[in-house]
Design an enzyme around this catalytic site. Structure first.
Site, PDB file in Angstrom:
ATOM      1  N   HIS A 159       0.827  -1.205   0.000  1.00 50.87           N
ATOM      2  CA  HIS A 159       0.000   0.000   0.000  1.00 50.87           C
ATOM      3  C   HIS A 159       0.864   1.259   0.000  1.00 50.87           C
ATOM      4  O   HIS A 159       2.055   1.218   0.292  1.00 50.87           O
ATOM      5  CB  HIS A 159      -0.936   0.025   1.219  1.00 50.87           C
ATOM      6  CG  HIS A 159      -0.227   0.125   2.533  1.00 50.87           C
ATOM      7  ND1 HIS A 159       0.466  -0.927   3.093  1.00 50.87           N
ATOM      8  CD2 HIS A 159      -0.111   1.156   3.410  1.00 50.87           C
ATOM      9  CE1 HIS A 159       0.981  -0.559   4.249  1.00 50.87           C
ATOM     10  NE2 HIS A 159       0.656   0.707   4.462  1.00 50.87           N
ATOM     11  N   HIS A 181       4.836   0.223   0.002  1.00 51.90           N
ATOM     12  CA  HIS A 181       5.592  -0.603   0.936  1.00 51.90           C
ATOM     13  C   HIS A 181       4.730  -1.740   1.462  1.00 51.90           C
ATOM     14  O   HIS A 181       3.497  -1.683   1.410  1.00 51.90           O
ATOM     15  CB  HIS A 181       6.150   0.239   2.087  1.00 51.90           C
ATOM     16  CG  HIS A 181       5.097   0.921   2.914  1.00 51.90           C
ATOM     17  ND1 HIS A 181       4.411   2.034   2.482  1.00 51.90           N
ATOM     18  CD2 HIS A 181       4.607   0.638   4.152  1.00 51.90           C
ATOM     19  CE1 HIS A 181       3.553   2.412   3.415  1.00 51.90           C
ATOM     20  NE2 HIS A 181       3.643   1.578   4.442  1.00 51.90           N
ATOM     21  N   ASP A 209       0.457   4.933   2.001  1.00 49.10           N
ATOM     22  CA  ASP A 209      -0.266   5.273   3.222  1.00 49.10           C
ATOM     23  C   ASP A 209      -1.484   6.162   2.972  1.00 49.10           C
ATOM     24  O   ASP A 209      -1.401   7.178   2.273  1.00 49.10           O
ATOM     25  CB  ASP A 209       0.667   5.966   4.216  1.00 49.10           C
ATOM     26  CG  ASP A 209       1.601   4.983   4.903  1.00 49.10           C
ATOM     27  OD1 ASP A 209       1.240   3.800   5.010  1.00 49.10           O
ATOM     28  OD2 ASP A 209       2.695   5.405   5.324  1.00 49.10           O
ATOM     29  N   ARG A 213       6.338   5.803  14.078  1.00 48.31           N
ATOM     30  CA  ARG A 213       6.106   6.390  12.754  1.00 48.31           C
ATOM     31  C   ARG A 213       5.654   7.839  12.861  1.00 48.31           C
ATOM     32  O   ARG A 213       4.837   8.197  13.710  1.00 48.31           O
ATOM     33  CB  ARG A 213       5.055   5.596  11.984  1.00 48.31           C
ATOM     34  CG  ARG A 213       4.861   6.136  10.571  1.00 48.31           C
ATOM     35  CD  ARG A 213       3.929   5.300   9.750  1.00 48.31           C
ATOM     36  NE  ARG A 213       2.569   5.325  10.284  1.00 48.31           N
ATOM     37  CZ  ARG A 213       1.578   4.566   9.772  1.00 48.31           C
ATOM     38  NH1 ARG A 213       1.829   3.746   8.778  1.00 48.31           N
ATOM     39  NH2 ARG A 213       0.376   4.646  10.278  1.00 48.31           N
TER      40      ARG A 213
END
Length: 283
Positions: free
Chosen positions: A107, A259, A109, A274
């Site tokens: 995907h 990723h 993000d 993150r």
């Protein structure tokens, strides 16, 4: 297809890790207050290689946020809470007893936002003794490898992304939060081929994690072409794979790279921090 750029920098040593994308950057301590010219070199290397990696970094949450602010505008991640001391940092974790990892499909993000993030920054706190690598895929190359005829068709299509499709990879934390409060489904429409606002290059911009169909097409009509594209986007020659260590930091460009975190470390703990950097409306 466009040749990959390899530059010499004054302050950085750049070591590509694969033919398609990805490079380790050496010679910089991200905990320091970096000079503007060092930050400019980091950004250029990131644009050249789509995802860059730093090893052996020792960062507090505040230092990670400070570095992120040198590159863009950190934003709160939709539908998930950040750290109490740093709300802009979202913990990404899988604990020993859990079987499902966060975002465990290919995907880009949160493409279900009207303004999806420009970049994501992931910092490793605890890493299993093996497994837990992350794969990345170059969507410039994926677009350029298509036939002229298919590129003409895709250049005119709009994809529909939904946060509901991401339910397949929910973690324990997501489920607990969803059980406690109603979740709003987020939906956005974006061109299937977007032009990168900084490099001017075209990239495929759809993904199996969030894209449900093409605008003005039914789901059934969309599925055969989506299935082909989802497989094409992640052909091995478009990818790289990063092996994490504690203190590693990855910075990737959501506008041209996808990723996939590999879920192959059951029984071990994996914790990363993150930060998401705000982006613009894809065109």
């Amino acid at each position: 297809m466009t040749q990959r750029v390899l530059r010499n920098f004054r302050h950085l040593e750049v070591q590509p890790i694969a033919g398609a994308l990805g490079a380790e950057l050496h010679g910089v301590d991200l905990a320091r207050d970096l000079d503007d010219d060092v930050v400019a070199e980091i950004r250029q290397a990131w644009l050249d290689h789509l995802v860059v990696f730093f090893r052996g970094q020792v960062l507090t949450p505040a230092q990670q946020v400070a570095f992120a602010r040198r590159l863009g505008e950190p934003m709160e991640y939709p539908q998930l809470k950040g750290l109490p001391e740093e709300p802009l940092i979202t913990p990404v974790m899988k604990l020993e007893h859990e079987r499902t990892n966060f975002g465990g499909v290919w995907h880009s993000d949160t493409t279900y936002l009207e303004r999806p993030p420009m970049a994501s920054m992931l910092y490793a706190k605890e890493i299993p003794p093996y497994g837990g690598d992350t794969e990345f895929a170059n969507q410039y190359l994926a677009y350029e490898a298509l036939s002229d005829g298919l590129r003409r068709i895709l250049d005119g299509l709009v994809g529909i992304s939904s946060s509901l499709k991401a339910d397949a990879s929910k973690t324990r934390e997501d489920r607990l939060k969803a059980a406690g409060e109603a979740q709003k489904t987020l939906i956005a429409e974006h061109p299937v081929v977007r032009t990168h606002p900084e490099t001017g290059r075209k990239a495929l911009y759809l993904n199996t994690g969030h894209t449900t169909q093409f605008k003005d097409w039914t789901v059934k009509e969309s599925q055969p072409l989506l299935d082909f594209l989802f497989q094409h986007q992640v052909r091995p020659e478009f990818t790289c794979r990063f092996r994490w260590q504690a203190g590693s930091l990855a910075l990737w460009d959501n506008r041209c790279a996808m990723h996939n975190p590999i879920n192959d470390y059951h029984g071990y703990r994996r914790i990363l921090h993150r930060i998401t950097l705000a982006g613009d409306r894809p065109v």
